[in-house]
Design a protein around this motif. Structure first.
Motif, PDB file in Angstrom:
ATOM      1  N   VAL A  31      10.238  -7.647  -2.942  1.00 59.00           N
ATOM      2  CA  VAL A  31      11.603  -7.322  -2.561  1.00 59.00           C
ATOM      3  C   VAL A  31      11.638  -5.841  -2.218  1.00 59.00           C
ATOM      4  O   VAL A  31      11.079  -5.016  -2.959  1.00 59.00           O
ATOM      5  N   ILE A  32      12.249  -5.497  -1.094  1.00 56.22           N
ATOM      6  CA  ILE A  32      12.382  -4.096  -0.709  1.00 56.22           C
ATOM      7  C   ILE A  32      13.558  -3.511  -1.476  1.00 56.22           C
ATOM      8  O   ILE A  32      14.721  -3.822  -1.202  1.00 56.22           O
ATOM      9  N   ALA A  33      13.271  -2.674  -2.454  1.00 52.02           N
ATOM     10  CA  ALA A  33      14.332  -2.070  -3.270  1.00 52.02           C
ATOM     11  C   ALA A  33      14.819  -0.750  -2.696  1.00 52.02           C
ATOM     12  O   ALA A  33      15.896  -0.277  -3.064  1.00 52.02           O
ATOM     13  N   GLY A  34      14.057  -0.149  -1.829  1.00 56.81           N
ATOM     14  CA  GLY A  34      14.474   1.120  -1.238  1.00 56.81           C
ATOM     15  C   GLY A  34      13.498   1.587  -0.180  1.00 56.81           C
ATOM     16  O   GLY A  34      12.299   1.284  -0.250  1.00 56.81           O
ATOM     17  N   VAL A  35      14.001   2.282   0.810  1.00 59.27           N
ATOM     18  CA  VAL A  35      13.178   2.858   1.883  1.00 59.27           C
ATOM     19  C   VAL A  35      13.662   4.278   2.132  1.00 59.27           C
ATOM     20  O   VAL A  35      14.873   4.524   2.222  1.00 59.27           O
ATOM     21  N   LEU A 297       5.867  -6.666   6.212  1.00 54.85           N
ATOM     22  CA  LEU A 297       4.786  -6.904   5.257  1.00 54.85           C
ATOM     23  C   LEU A 297       4.680  -8.392   4.982  1.00 54.85           C
ATOM     24  O   LEU A 297       5.624  -9.155   5.173  1.00 54.85           O
ATOM     25  N   ARG A 298       3.520  -8.797   4.534  1.00 55.46           N
ATOM     26  CA  ARG A 298       3.262 -10.141   4.020  1.00 55.46           C
ATOM     27  C   ARG A 298       2.536  -9.996   2.692  1.00 55.46           C
ATOM     28  O   ARG A 298       1.870  -8.989   2.441  1.00 55.46           O
ATOM     29  N   THR A 299       2.618 -11.010   1.858  1.00 59.69           N
ATOM     30  CA  THR A 299       1.927 -11.002   0.569  1.00 59.69           C
ATOM     31  C   THR A 299       1.098 -12.268   0.439  1.00 59.69           C
ATOM     32  O   THR A 299       1.384 -13.293   1.073  1.00 59.69           O
ATOM     33  N   ALA A 300       0.052 -12.195  -0.405  1.00 58.32           N
ATOM     34  CA  ALA A 300      -0.824 -13.345  -0.631  1.00 58.32           C
ATOM     35  C   ALA A 300      -1.559 -13.166  -1.950  1.00 58.32           C
ATOM     36  O   ALA A 300      -1.808 -12.038  -2.390  1.00 58.32           O
ATOM     37  N   THR A 366      10.039   1.429  -2.000  1.00 61.36           N
ATOM     38  CA  THR A 366      10.121   1.013  -3.397  1.00 61.36           C
ATOM     39  C   THR A 366      10.123  -0.511  -3.401  1.00 61.36           C
ATOM     40  O   THR A 366      10.985  -1.137  -2.767  1.00 61.36           O
ATOM     41  N   LEU A 367       9.141  -1.105  -4.077  1.00 63.36           N
ATOM     42  CA  LEU A 367       8.955  -2.550  -4.075  1.00 63.36           C
ATOM     43  C   LEU A 367       9.172  -3.121  -5.469  1.00 63.36           C
ATOM     44  O   LEU A 367       8.793  -2.493  -6.473  1.00 63.36           O
ATOM     45  N   GLU A 368       9.758  -4.304  -5.528  1.00 58.48           N
ATOM     46  CA  GLU A 368       9.911  -5.023  -6.787  1.00 58.48           C
ATOM     47  C   GLU A 368       9.486  -6.473  -6.590  1.00 58.48           C
ATOM     48  O   GLU A 368       9.459  -6.986  -5.469  1.00 58.48           O
ATOM     49  N   ARG A 369       9.153  -7.131  -7.687  1.00 58.05           N
ATOM     50  CA  ARG A 369       8.815  -8.545  -7.648  1.00 58.05           C
ATOM     51  C   ARG A 369      10.077  -9.381  -7.502  1.00 58.05           C
ATOM     52  O   ARG A 369      11.115  -9.038  -8.083  1.00 58.05           O
ATOM     53  N   PRO A 370      10.017 -10.481  -6.764  1.00 56.26           N
ATOM     54  CA  PRO A 370      11.193 -11.357  -6.660  1.00 56.26           C
ATOM     55  C   PRO A 370      11.611 -11.862  -8.041  1.00 56.26           C
ATOM     56  O   PRO A 370      10.777 -12.239  -8.865  1.00 56.26           O
ATOM     57  N   GLY A 371      12.889 -11.841  -8.308  1.00 55.34           N
ATOM     58  CA  GLY A 371      13.407 -12.313  -9.584  1.00 55.34           C
ATOM     59  C   GLY A 371      13.436 -11.275 -10.667  1.00 55.34           C
ATOM     60  O   GLY A 371      14.099 -11.456 -11.687  1.00 55.34           O
ATOM     61  N   ALA A 372      12.691 -10.170 -10.471  1.00 55.09           N
ATOM     62  CA  ALA A 372      12.702  -9.097 -11.467  1.00 55.09           C
ATOM     63  C   ALA A 372      13.927  -8.224 -11.246  1.00 55.09           C
ATOM     64  O   ALA A 372      14.438  -8.127 -10.129  1.00 55.09           O
ATOM     65  N   PRO A 373      14.426  -7.607 -12.304  1.00 55.60           N
ATOM     66  CA  PRO A 373      15.554  -6.683 -12.118  1.00 55.60           C
ATOM     67  C   PRO A 373      15.170  -5.599 -11.119  1.00 55.60           C
ATOM     68  O   PRO A 373      14.115  -4.970 -11.232  1.00 55.60           O
ATOM     69  N   VAL A 374      15.995  -5.409 -10.138  1.00 54.43           N
ATOM     70  CA  VAL A 374      15.712  -4.405  -9.114  1.00 54.43           C
ATOM     71  C   VAL A 374      16.163  -3.049  -9.626  1.00 54.43           C
ATOM     72  O   VAL A 374      17.346  -2.815  -9.853  1.00 54.43           O
TER      73      VAL A 374
END
Length: 384
Positions: A31-35, A297-300, A366-374
């Motif tokens: 999740v993009i939390a900030g740029v 971006l992509r993730t894997a 600034t990146l966060e995991r999906p479902g985690a508190p941003v």
């Protein structure tokens, strides 16, 4: 202006606005939390314009590789044009606004080429790229650099590159002769170029690369209609220059020595970065979306995927009007510079700003995991 990642624009003009090769695609693991736009990078004053911008960590520094580079004054060879240059970020842990880049320069203090020409290529250039020849009769060999991947013990680094033959009939008068790797054993000496690894007609790998558990992985794209599917090969790290040691991903967890069996793992662009992000616990691919002035971006979970659907990182600044490249390009991540285990990542891209002018701009993500508190990105945005 013919720039290494102008190839990205050439490819895009051919048509790259479609969906992805692999279906169905899982959702992104980020999740993009900030740029935050950190502005253009500042290089040696002998550099007027350069693009590209692959980077890799090696021996405590961050090595940045660029393609066609225009200098503010002639070098010792009398030319203002370089096909490949390197700048070393010597204080990678410092604040981005205070990063110091040191170019490899010639005796006159002008940024110089680092990837050497082979003797027969240099002899050809002396005959066919002489200032004594009419401009329309000139041609030359050139090398455009790709990713730099260091050995786990920092003993050496592999530098991917494209070998080209360039003519003088306008900025598009060039063709690729193949892709390969150069072995860089000592930063004080030029890299060594073994025989061409992937000649034209063979699979082309080196648009993105990374090392995992003693293996070197390399991605390469090809055009298919309106998409640019990425193929993937791997090889034991110490045997990267041995074509016979490479195998290629052909789906369902299988690797084959037959490159014709390789299957696409994702759609991307001819310049991309791939590295592991510990904060997200996944691999991260970053590239420019062709024709769109956007970064994605992509993730894997593994280098071969399955790769997620693309996630737009940010809109980029558009090139200035009346320039030769109407889109920004050359988006790359710089995993060796990540902070907080990858919660903070840095991404660069190139845009033209005038005649033989351009800039490489830096973004902080600034990146966060999906479902985690941003977590609010205020701390990173306020950092100097």
């Amino acid at each position: 202006m013919r720039l290494p990642s102008i190839l990205n624009v050439v490819c895009a003009v051919a048509g790259v606005l479609s969906g992805c090769v692999v279906h169905p695609e899982p959702p992104p693991g980020a999740v993009i939390a900030g740029v935050r736009d950190l502005g253009p990078l500042q290089f040696d004053d002998s550099v007027r314009c350069r693009d590209g911008g692959y980077s890799g960590g090696w021996r405590g520094a961050s090595f940045w590789l660029f393609g066609d580079t225009v200098t503010t004054r002639p070098g010792t060879d009398g030319s203002n044009w370089r096909s490949n240059t390197v700048s070393v970020l010597t204080n990678p842990q410092g604040a981005p606004g205070k990063w110091h880049f040191r170019d490899y320069t010639d005796d006159s203090g002008v940024s110089r080429e680092v990837l050497p020409l082979l003797p027969d290529e240099a002899a050809y250039n002396r005959r066919h790229f002489s200032q004594q020849l009419p401009e329309k009769q000139r041609s030359r060999y050139a090398t455009w650099p790709g990713p730099l991947i260091a050995a786990p013990d920092d003993s050496r680094a592999w530098v991917f590159y494209t070998l080209l033959r360039c003519g003088s009939d306008g900025p598009w008068d060039f063709h690729a002769l193949g892709m390969s790797v150069a072995c860089w054993n000592d930063p004080a000496q030029p890299p060594e170029r073994p025989p061409l690894l992937f000649p034209a007609g063979d699979i082309q790998l080196g648009h993105g690369a990374l090392a995992v558990d003693g293996m070197l992985y390399a991605y390469g794209c090809r055009q298919e209609g309106f998409s640019w599917p990425m193929l993937l090969g791997r090889v034991p790290f110490d045997r990267a220059a041995d074509r016979g040691a490479w195998t290629f991903f052909c789906g369902n967890g299988e690797w084959s020595e037959d490159a014709s069996r390789a299957v696409p793992v994702m759609d991307a662009a001819p310049i991309l970065s791939v590295h592991y992000n510990r904060h997200l616990a996944c691999y991260l691919a970053i590239y420019s979306l062709p024709l769109q002035n956007r970064l994605a971006l992509r993730t894997a979970p593994a280098p071969e995927g399955p790769w997620s659907a693309p996630l737009v990182i940010a809109e980029t600044l558009k090139p200035e009007a009346d320039t030769d490249a109407p889109w920004s390009y050359a988006g790359c991540g710089h995993g060796e510079l990540a902070r907080e285990n990858g919660r903070i990542e840095f991404v660069s891209y190139y845009r033209t700003t005038g005649f033989f002018l351009g800039e490489i701009r830096l973004l902080e993500l600034t990146l966060e995991r999906p479902g985690a508190p941003v977590t609010a990105p205020g701390a990173s945005q306020n950092r100097p």
